[in-house]
Scaffold this motif. Structure first.
Motif, PDB file in Angstrom:
ATOM      1  N   ASN A  86      46.743  43.501  43.158  1.00  0.00           N
ATOM      2  CA  ASN A  86      47.748  42.605  43.741  1.00  0.00           C
ATOM      3  C   ASN A  86      47.223  41.953  45.017  1.00  0.00           C
ATOM      4  N   GLY A  87      46.536  42.733  45.853  1.00  0.00           N
ATOM      5  CA  GLY A  87      45.999  42.172  47.096  1.00  0.00           C
ATOM      6  C   GLY A  87      44.934  41.131  46.826  1.00  0.00           C
ATOM      7  N   ALA A  88      44.042  41.415  45.869  1.00  0.00           N
ATOM      8  CA  ALA A  88      43.003  40.449  45.524  1.00  0.00           C
ATOM      9  C   ALA A  88      43.619  39.184  44.948  1.00  0.00           C
ATOM     10  N   ALA A  89      44.672  39.367  44.129  1.00  0.00           N
ATOM     11  CA  ALA A  89      45.346  38.206  43.535  1.00  0.00           C
ATOM     12  C   ALA A  89      45.944  37.316  44.618  1.00  0.00           C
ATOM     13  N   ALA A  90      46.556  37.929  45.629  1.00  0.00           N
ATOM     14  CA  ALA A  90      47.154  37.159  46.719  1.00  0.00           C
ATOM     15  C   ALA A  90      46.081  36.418  47.506  1.00  0.00           C
ATOM     16  N   THR A  91      44.934  37.064  47.723  1.00  0.00           N
ATOM     17  CA  THR A  91      43.840  36.432  48.465  1.00  0.00           C
ATOM     18  C   THR A  91      43.257  35.261  47.696  1.00  0.00           C
ATOM     19  N   LEU A  92      43.113  35.453  46.400  1.00  0.00           N
ATOM     20  CA  LEU A  92      42.492  34.415  45.576  1.00  0.00           C
ATOM     21  C   LEU A  92      43.461  33.325  45.140  1.00  0.00           C
ATOM     22  N   GLY A  93      44.742  33.578  45.289  1.00  0.00           N
ATOM     23  CA  GLY A  93      45.736  32.603  44.827  1.00  0.00           C
ATOM     24  C   GLY A  93      45.980  32.683  43.342  1.00  0.00           C
ATOM     25  N   TYR A  94      45.713  33.859  42.736  1.00  0.00           N
ATOM     26  CA  TYR A  94      45.933  34.070  41.310  1.00  0.00           C
ATOM     27  C   TYR A  94      47.135  34.979  41.120  1.00  0.00           C
ATOM     28  N   THR A  95      47.568  35.088  39.878  1.00  0.00           N
ATOM     29  CA  THR A  95      48.559  36.096  39.535  1.00  0.00           C
ATOM     30  C   THR A  95      47.832  37.411  39.265  1.00  0.00           C
ATOM     31  N   SER A 148      43.648  40.850  36.413  1.00  0.00           N
ATOM     32  CA  SER A 148      43.419  41.935  35.467  1.00  0.00           C
ATOM     33  C   SER A 148      42.671  41.438  34.237  1.00  0.00           C
ATOM     34  N   GLN A 149      43.018  40.255  33.782  1.00  0.00           N
ATOM     35  CA  GLN A 149      42.341  39.699  32.619  1.00  0.00           C
ATOM     36  C   GLN A 149      40.859  39.444  32.908  1.00  0.00           C
ATOM     37  N   HIS A 150      40.546  38.904  34.109  1.00  0.00           N
ATOM     38  CA  HIS A 150      39.147  38.683  34.485  1.00  0.00           C
ATOM     39  C   HIS A 150      38.374  39.999  34.497  1.00  0.00           C
ATOM     40  N   LEU A 151      39.012  41.076  35.026  1.00  0.00           N
ATOM     41  CA  LEU A 151      38.332  42.372  35.074  1.00  0.00           C
ATOM     42  C   LEU A 151      38.092  42.914  33.665  1.00  0.00           C
ATOM     43  N   THR A 152      39.053  42.756  32.795  1.00  0.00           N
ATOM     44  CA  THR A 152      38.907  43.241  31.422  1.00  0.00           C
ATOM     45  C   THR A 152      37.767  42.535  30.709  1.00  0.00           C
TER      46      THR A 152
END
Length: 307
Positions: free
Chosen positions: A20-29, A34-38
């Motif tokens: 969630n924190g990375a998503a907020a920093t990057l401007g992603y959901t 999670s999809q990118h990591l998978t």
């Protein structure tokens, strides 16, 4: 092939310890992260993260991958910076082709400025008279309209100026005290040719003479303006040159404007269309126009006469 963008996302997750924190920093959901990591784990065939409380932590392999990814991304950033410098003209190579009189008047101060402002850029200078068929087309070419040009590459053409001609006479010549001289008054003179290649610059002189009702008789043939002017200084005859061709006149000669009609040549510069956003190319064009504007501000033909 591993996607570099997914490596950036992975490193953001590792640095934050939270999707969630990375998503907020990057401007992603969070779901996009999670999809990118998978997908990244599927691309590498490795387990890179694991759940830890409400967050995530990298596995031992994941920490190693994150460390190496940092080196890769840093190198890619340097590469992208290099590409940007090449695109903008800060580094790489730029070829400039020009004819002799433009080279003498404009090229030295312009290239001096360019090498100072773009120290990482290598300049390849070519005198058009020395260019052979196998020479690659230049990035920038200053030329006289009517000159043969290679057409293998798309270029943008920028007109620069229409330049008048003058007659160079010995200072003790009967017409030397004139403010201007009619072309027809030169019919009986001993002419010194300064362009045995019979290019468009010479044709401008011949057209003016034809309009005045005669064709000049050339008693001496030379290959360039400077040599032709030296013959005038020795008292052999007169020669007609464009203003740029006067250079630094010997003290025994003077240049006088021609009229009825005034021979002229049109000078332009062409640049590769693919270099429209190149900052060094834009700067060369700007400097060319600046030098021409300065020349136009000079009164009359100041600078063509020796004092």
């Amino acid at each position: 092939m591993i996607d570099l963008h997914r490596l950036r996302v992975f490193r953001a997750v590792v640095a934050d310890g939270s999707i969630n924190g990375a998503a907020a920093t990057l401007g992603y959901t969070p779901s996009a992260v999670s999809q990118h990591l998978t997908v990244l784990q599927r691309e590498t065939g490795l387990s890179l993260i694991e759940r830890h409380g409400r967050g995530v932590v990298p596995t031992a392999v994941g920490r190693a991958i994150a460390h190496e990814a940092g080196r890769v991304l840093e190198s890619m950033a340097e590469f992208e910076s290099f590409v940007a410098d090449v695109r903008d003209g800060h580094t790489g190579r730029l070829s400039v082709c020009y004819f002799a009189s433009a080279g003498s008047a404009w090229i030295p101060p312009i290239i001096a400025t360019i090498t100072t402002e773009f120290p990482g850029l290598r300049i390849d200078l070519r005198l058009v008279e020395l260019v052979v068929d196998a020479t690659p087309d230049p990035d920038i070419e200053i030329f006289v309209e009517g000159s043969p040009l290679a057409t293998s590459t798309e270029y943008d053409v920028h007109p620069l100026l229409e330049e008048p001609y003058v007659v160079v006479l010995p200072r003790d010549h009967r017409l030397a005290d004139r403010a201007e001289i009619k072309v027809s008054e030169l019919e009986a003179e001993r002419w010194v040719d300064n362009d045995v290649a019979r290019g468009p610059c010479r044709e401008a002189t011949l057209r003016a003479c034809a309009a005045a009702g005669f064709m000049p008789t050339f008693h001496i043939e030379t290959h360039d303006y400077a040599t032709g002017i030296r013959f005038v200084a020795e008292g052999v005859g007169i020669t007609v040159v464009p203003v740029l061709g006067c250079g630094q006149l010997p003290p025994t000669v003077i240049a006088v404007p021609l009229v009825d009609p005034t021979p002229t040549r049109r000078i332009a510069v062409r640049t590769r269309a693919t270099l429209r956003s190149n900052l060094a190319v834009a700067r060369v064009l700007e400097l060319l126009r600046d030098h021409i504007a300065i020349g136009r501000l000079e009164a009359g033909f100041a600078g063509t006469q020796s004092t």
